[in-house]
Design an enzyme around this catalytic site. Sequence first.
Site, PDB file in Angstrom:
ATOM      1  NE  ARG A   1      -0.107   1.196 -18.907  1.00 13.60           N
ATOM      2  CZ  ARG A   1      -0.299   0.351 -18.398  1.00 13.60           C
ATOM      3  NH1 ARG A   1       0.942  -0.458 -17.807  1.00 13.60           N
ATOM      4  NH2 ARG A   1      -1.317  -0.375 -18.256  1.00 13.60           N
TER       5      ARG A   1
ATOM      6  CD  GLU B   1      -9.664   5.820  -1.821  1.00 11.69           C
ATOM      7  OE1 GLU B   1     -10.408   5.679  -0.824  1.00 11.69           O
ATOM      8  OE2 GLU B   1      -8.672   5.240  -2.126  1.00 11.69           O
TER       9      GLU B   1
ATOM     10  CE1 TYR C   1      -1.048   5.027   3.466  1.00 18.11           C
ATOM     11  CE2 TYR C   1       0.687   3.141   4.009  1.00 18.11           C
ATOM     12  CZ  TYR C   1      -0.522   3.870   3.453  1.00 18.11           C
ATOM     13  OH  TYR C   1      -1.455   2.537   3.398  1.00 18.11           O
TER      14      TYR C   1
ATOM     15  NE  ARG D   1      -6.337   6.311   0.803  1.00 18.18           N
ATOM     16  CZ  ARG D   1      -7.123   7.711   0.779  1.00 18.18           C
ATOM     17  NH1 ARG D   1      -7.569   8.303  -0.155  1.00 18.18           N
ATOM     18  NH2 ARG D   1      -7.303   8.240   1.864  1.00 18.18           N
TER      19      ARG D   1
ATOM     20  NE  ARG E   1      -3.496   0.701   0.093  1.00 19.63           N
ATOM     21  CZ  ARG E   1      -4.806   1.140   0.851  1.00 19.63           C
ATOM     22  NH1 ARG E   1      -5.284   0.411   1.589  1.00 19.63           N
ATOM     23  NH2 ARG E   1      -4.708   2.529   0.608  1.00 19.63           N
TER      24      ARG E   1
ATOM     25  NE  ARG F   1      -3.168   2.162   8.365  1.00 23.49           N
ATOM     26  CZ  ARG F   1      -3.008   0.984   7.959  1.00 23.49           C
ATOM     27  NH1 ARG F   1      -3.674   0.640   6.862  1.00 23.49           N
ATOM     28  NH2 ARG F   1      -2.670   0.137   8.837  1.00 23.49           N
TER      29      ARG F   1
ATOM     30  CB  CYS G   1      -7.232   5.033 -12.563  1.00 24.83           C
ATOM     31  SG  CYS G   1      -5.464   5.398 -13.048  1.00 24.83           S
TER      32      CYS G   1
END
Length: 119
Positions: free
Chosen positions: A62, A76, A106, A88, A6, A114, A73
Amino acid sequence: MVRAVRGAIQVEGNDRDAILAGTTELVSEVMGRNNLTTDDVISVIFTCTPDLTAEFPALAARKLGFHDVPLLCATEIDVPGALPRVVRLMAHVQTDRPRQEIQHVYLRGAVALRVDIAQ
């Protein structure tokens, strides 16, 4: 083994260059910190907060050489009060690293998302 990695980054604004630069930084950090190559990557899902519409984050991947990696893609959920301007990712990778050794990344303001796992 297959592992999920993540990551997130808060970008400067809803600007094509800001989205691409932030995504490039995020993907590069995820790959570097986990000692991955594009051959290790199975797929990557990118999401953006609803305020980021100027470019697809997958374009940055890419440009980094993810030519034959499936990329997706999405937007959220628009939660009131959520951190704005965030890209993210969740990358599915092949690695011998145990789950506890995976480095989740992050960056910038996204560290607040987080603090328990941000490196």
